[in-house]
Design an enzyme around this catalytic site. Structure first.
Site, mmCIF file in Angstrom:
data_model
loop_
_atom_site.group_PDB
_atom_site.id
_atom_site.type_symbol
_atom_site.label_atom_id
_atom_site.label_comp_id
_atom_site.label_asym_id
_atom_site.label_seq_id
_atom_site.Cartn_x
_atom_site.Cartn_y
_atom_site.Cartn_z
ATOM 1 N N HIS A 98 -4.409 -3.678 5.564
ATOM 2 C CA HIS A 98 -4.269 -3.722 4.256
ATOM 3 C C HIS A 98 -5.795 -4.205 3.523
ATOM 4 O O HIS A 98 -5.854 -5.381 3.613
ATOM 5 C CB HIS A 98 -3.262 -4.876 3.940
ATOM 6 C CG HIS A 98 -3.223 -5.499 2.491
ATOM 7 N ND1 HIS A 98 -2.668 -4.462 1.570
ATOM 8 C CD2 HIS A 98 -3.332 -6.475 2.088
ATOM 9 C CE1 HIS A 98 -2.733 -4.818 0.394
ATOM 10 N NE2 HIS A 98 -2.996 -6.411 0.744
ATOM 11 N N ASP B 18 0.737 -1.015 0.046
ATOM 12 C CA ASP B 18 -0.120 -0.014 -0.015
ATOM 13 C C ASP B 18 0.830 1.119 0.076
ATOM 14 O O ASP B 18 0.629 2.211 -0.782
ATOM 15 C CB ASP B 18 -0.985 -0.060 1.354
ATOM 16 C CG ASP B 18 -1.740 -1.276 1.387
ATOM 17 O OD1 ASP B 18 -2.776 -1.182 0.983
ATOM 18 O OD2 ASP B 18 -0.987 -2.215 1.883
HETATM 19 P P1 NAD Z 1 -1.128 -18.844 -4.844
HETATM 20 O O1 NAD Z 1 -2.456 -19.314 -4.766
HETATM 21 O O2 NAD Z 1 -0.407 -18.463 -6.068
HETATM 22 O O3 NAD Z 1 -0.105 -19.553 -3.869
HETATM 23 C C1 NAD Z 1 -0.446 -20.148 -2.767
HETATM 24 C C2 NAD Z 1 0.465 -21.057 -2.142
HETATM 25 O O4 NAD Z 1 0.258 -21.287 -0.899
HETATM 26 C C3 NAD Z 1 0.330 -22.447 -2.972
HETATM 27 O O5 NAD Z 1 1.237 -23.140 -3.430
HETATM 28 C C4 NAD Z 1 -0.548 -23.198 -1.990
HETATM 29 O O6 NAD Z 1 -0.224 -24.641 -2.108
HETATM 30 C C5 NAD Z 1 0.258 -22.638 -0.728
HETATM 31 N N1 NAD Z 1 -0.411 -22.831 0.724
HETATM 32 C C6 NAD Z 1 -1.739 -22.894 0.899
HETATM 33 N N2 NAD Z 1 -1.808 -23.211 2.138
HETATM 34 C C7 NAD Z 1 -0.710 -23.327 2.779
HETATM 35 C C8 NAD Z 1 -0.171 -23.874 4.027
HETATM 36 N N3 NAD Z 1 -1.002 -24.041 4.971
HETATM 37 N N4 NAD Z 1 0.947 -23.956 4.284
HETATM 38 C C9 NAD Z 1 1.842 -23.827 3.487
HETATM 39 N N5 NAD Z 1 1.548 -23.316 2.195
HETATM 40 C C10 NAD Z 1 0.124 -23.318 1.714
HETATM 41 O O7 NAD Z 1 -1.364 -17.371 -4.194
HETATM 42 P P2 NAD Z 1 -0.442 -16.164 -4.355
HETATM 43 O O8 NAD Z 1 -0.861 -15.303 -5.172
HETATM 44 O O9 NAD Z 1 1.062 -16.436 -4.142
HETATM 45 O O10 NAD Z 1 -0.959 -15.171 -2.754
HETATM 46 C C11 NAD Z 1 -0.745 -15.809 -1.668
HETATM 47 C C12 NAD Z 1 -1.334 -14.909 -0.647
HETATM 48 O O11 NAD Z 1 -0.869 -13.876 -0.565
HETATM 49 C C13 NAD Z 1 -2.815 -14.887 -0.674
HETATM 50 O O12 NAD Z 1 -3.458 -14.901 0.575
HETATM 51 C C14 NAD Z 1 -2.930 -13.429 -1.380
HETATM 52 O O13 NAD Z 1 -4.191 -12.900 -1.061
HETATM 53 C C15 NAD Z 1 -2.058 -12.737 -0.562
HETATM 54 N N6 NAD Z 1 -1.405 -11.534 -0.925
HETATM 55 C C16 NAD Z 1 -1.089 -10.417 -0.013
HETATM 56 C C17 NAD Z 1 -0.480 -9.221 -0.451
HETATM 57 C C18 NAD Z 1 -0.366 -8.220 0.642
HETATM 58 O O14 NAD Z 1 -0.137 -7.054 0.124
HETATM 59 N N7 NAD Z 1 -0.210 -8.492 1.835
HETATM 60 C C19 NAD Z 1 -0.374 -8.777 -1.923
HETATM 61 C C20 NAD Z 1 -0.713 -9.890 -2.649
HETATM 62 C C21 NAD Z 1 -1.116 -11.107 -2.093
HETATM 63 C C1 LMR Z 2 -3.102 -7.034 -3.183
HETATM 64 O O1 LMR Z 2 -3.565 -5.880 -2.569
HETATM 65 O O2 LMR Z 2 -2.687 -6.854 -4.388
HETATM 66 C C2 LMR Z 2 -3.230 -8.144 -2.484
HETATM 67 O O3 LMR Z 2 -3.841 -8.219 -1.272
HETATM 68 C C3 LMR Z 2 -4.002 -9.072 -3.191
HETATM 69 C C4 LMR Z 2 -5.385 -8.731 -3.067
HETATM 70 O O4 LMR Z 2 -6.499 -9.606 -2.781
HETATM 71 O O5 LMR Z 2 -5.984 -7.607 -3.509
#
Ligand code: NAD
Ligand code: LMR
Length: 328
Positions: free
Chosen positions: A191, A163
Site C-alpha cells: 500500500h 487501492d
Molecule cells: P487519526 O490521527 O485521526 O486517529 C488515530 C487514532 O489512533 C487517534 O485517536 C489516536 O489516539 C489513536 N492511537 C494512536 N496510537 C494508538 C495506540 N497505540 N492504540 C490505540 N489507539 C491509538 O488518524 P486516522 O486518520 O484515523 O488514521 C489512522 C491510521 O490509518 C494512520 O496510520 C493512517 O495513515 C492510516 N490509513 C491507512 C489507510 C490504508 O489504506 N491502509 C488509509 C487511510 C489511513
Molecule cells: C491513503 O492511501 O489514503 C492512506 O494510506 C493515507 C495516506 O497516508 O496516504
C-alpha cells in the site's frame, strides 16, 4: 432466533477513520444485516473522553444490531474474545512524508497489539491492519502473534482494498462503464506508490479491459500514478489523510472475508510463496473469499512488465521488513 453477537475490536476509535467506521459496523454493513455486534473500542488514555463522546453518538443512533460497546486503553481488555480486530490506531502521515516514514513511530504499536490479540481474542480471529505502513505493520502484528501461538498467522492482513477501489473508479471513468461491471482486477504488493494495479485479467461485461483501453501510455503515465499517489493527493486537498474511503475499504475487506465475495478481490495477506513472493511478506494478492476463508488465486500469468513492477513493490516491502527486523 437471532444470532449470537460477534465482538469487533476497533483501535484508534477516537480518530477520524474510527468516526466513519464504527457507525457502519453497528448498522450491519460489515458483518451482515442479521448479525448483532459488540464494539470494543481501544484508544490512548488521553482519547478516552473522546471515545465516550463517540459511544454517546452510537447510543443515539439506536442501532438494533448494536448489542453492547465499551472503550478502554488496555489492549488486553479491548481484544478479549474478539472475532474481528480492525487495527486503525496509529499516526497518519502529513504532507511530504511517505507511509514508510511512519514505521519508527507506529511499528511498536503492533508488537504490543499482535501479542495482546493472540493472548486474548478468539482463536479464529480475523485481523485487518489499516494503520500505516499497513503491510509491514501487519507483518509485525502477525509475527508477535505467532510467538504466542493460538491464533492463525494467515489471518493478519494489511489493507490493499482502498487501492483496489481507487483503481476500479479510475477504470470506470476511463471507459465510461459502471464500476460494478469490472471483474478480476488485482493490486499487487505494498500500500504505497509502488503498488501495481493490474488490469490485464480484468473484464467489463465480458470485454477484456486491457484491449478496451489499449493505451499503455495512459497506464504508465496516468493510471498507475493516480492510484499510487491518491493518498498524497487527498492529504494535499483536505489537509488530512483519507478517512471515509479508508473506513469503506476496511468494511469491504472484512465483509468479503467473512461473508464471501462473488468476484476476486485484492487482499494484503501473508504470502504462502505464491507468485515467488517470499513466505510471510504481507502482499497484495488477488483472493477469493468463500465460506469465511480466503485463498490466493493461482495460475495467473506474470509477464516481464508485471514481474518488474511486482519486484519493485516487493523490494520496498523486504526493505521495510529489514528495517524492523528487531520487531519480528
Ligand atoms: P487519526 O490521527 O485521526 O486517529 C488515530 C487514532 O489512533 C487517534 O485517536 C489516536 O489516539 C489513536 N492511537 C494512536 N496510537 C494508538 C495506540 N497505540 N492504540 C490505540 N489507539 C491509538 O488518524 P486516522 O486518520 O484515523 O488514521 C489512522 C491510521 O490509518 C494512520 O496510520 C493512517 O495513515 C492510516 N490509513 C491507512 C489507510 C490504508 O489504506 N491502509 C488509509 C487511510 C489511513
Ligand atoms: C491513503 O492511501 O489514503 C492512506 O494510506 C493515507 C495516506 O497516508 O496516504
Amino acid at each position: 432466533m437471532s444470532k449470537a453477537p460477534m465482538r469487533v475490536a476497533v483501535t484508534g476509535a477516537a480518530g477520524q477513520i474510527g468516526y466513519s467506521l464504527l457507525f457502519r459496523i453497528a448498522s450491519g454493513e460489515m458483518l451482515g444485516k442479521d448479525q448483532p455486534v459488540i464494539l470494543q473500542l481501544l484508544d490512548l488514555p488521553q482519547a478516552q473522553k473522546a471515545c465516550q463522546g463517540v459511544i454517546m453518538e452510537l447510543d443515539d443512533c439506536a442501532f438494533p444490531l448494536l448489542a453492547g460497546m465499551f472503550a478502554t486503553d488496555d489492549p488486553n481488555v479491548a481484544f478479549k474474545d474478539a472475532d474481528v480486530c480492525l487495527l486503525v490506531g496509529a499516526r497518519p502521515r502529513g504532507p511530504g512524508m511517505e507511509r514508510a516514514d511512519l514505521l519508527a513511530a507506529n511499528g511498536a504499536i503492533f508488537t504490543v497489539q499482535g501479542k495482546a490479540i493472540a493472548e486474548n481474542a478468539k482463536e479464529d480471529v480475523r485481523v485487518l491492519v489499516v494503520g500505516n505502513p499497513c503491510n509491514t505493520n501487519a507483518l509485525i502484528a502477525g509475527s508477535a502473534a505467532k510467538k504466542v501461538g493460538r491464533t492463525n498467522p494467515a489471518n493478519y492482513h494489511g489493507m490493499l482494498r482502498l487501492d483496489h477501489n481507487r483503481a476500479l473508479s479510475q477504470l470506470a471513468a476511463k471507459t465510461n462503464r459502471p464500476v460494478a461491471s469490472f471483474k478480476q482486477l488485482t493490486v499487487w504488493g505494498n500500500h504505497s506508490p509502488t503498488m501495481y494495479a493490474d488490469y490485464r485479467n480484468c473484464t467489463s461485461n465480458g470485454d477484456n479491459v486491457k484491449d478496451l483501453i489499449n493505451d499503455p501510455v495512459w497506464n504508465n503515465d496516468v493510471f498507475l500514478p493516480t492510484v499510487g499517489k491518491r493518498g498524497a493527493a487527498i492529504i494535499d486537498a483536505r489537509g488530512l489523510s483519507s478517512a471515509a474511503s479508508a473506513a469503506n475499504a476496511a468494511i469491504d475487506h472484512m465483509r468479503d472475508w467473512v461473508l464471501g465475495s462473488d468476484e476476486w478481490v485484492t487482499m494484503g495477506v501473508p504470502s504462502d510463496g505464491s507468485y515467488d513472493i517470499p513466505v510471510g511478506i504481507v502482499f497484495g494478492f488477488p483472493c477469493e473469499c468463500k465460506g469465511g476463508s480466503f485463498k490466493i488465486i493461482q495460475g495467473l500469468e506474470i509477464d516481464g512488465y508485471s514481474r518488474e513492477k511486482i519486484n519493485k513493490t516487493l523490494k520496498e516491502l523486504t526493505d521495510e521488513a529489514e528495517a524492523v527486523k528487531d520487531m519480528l
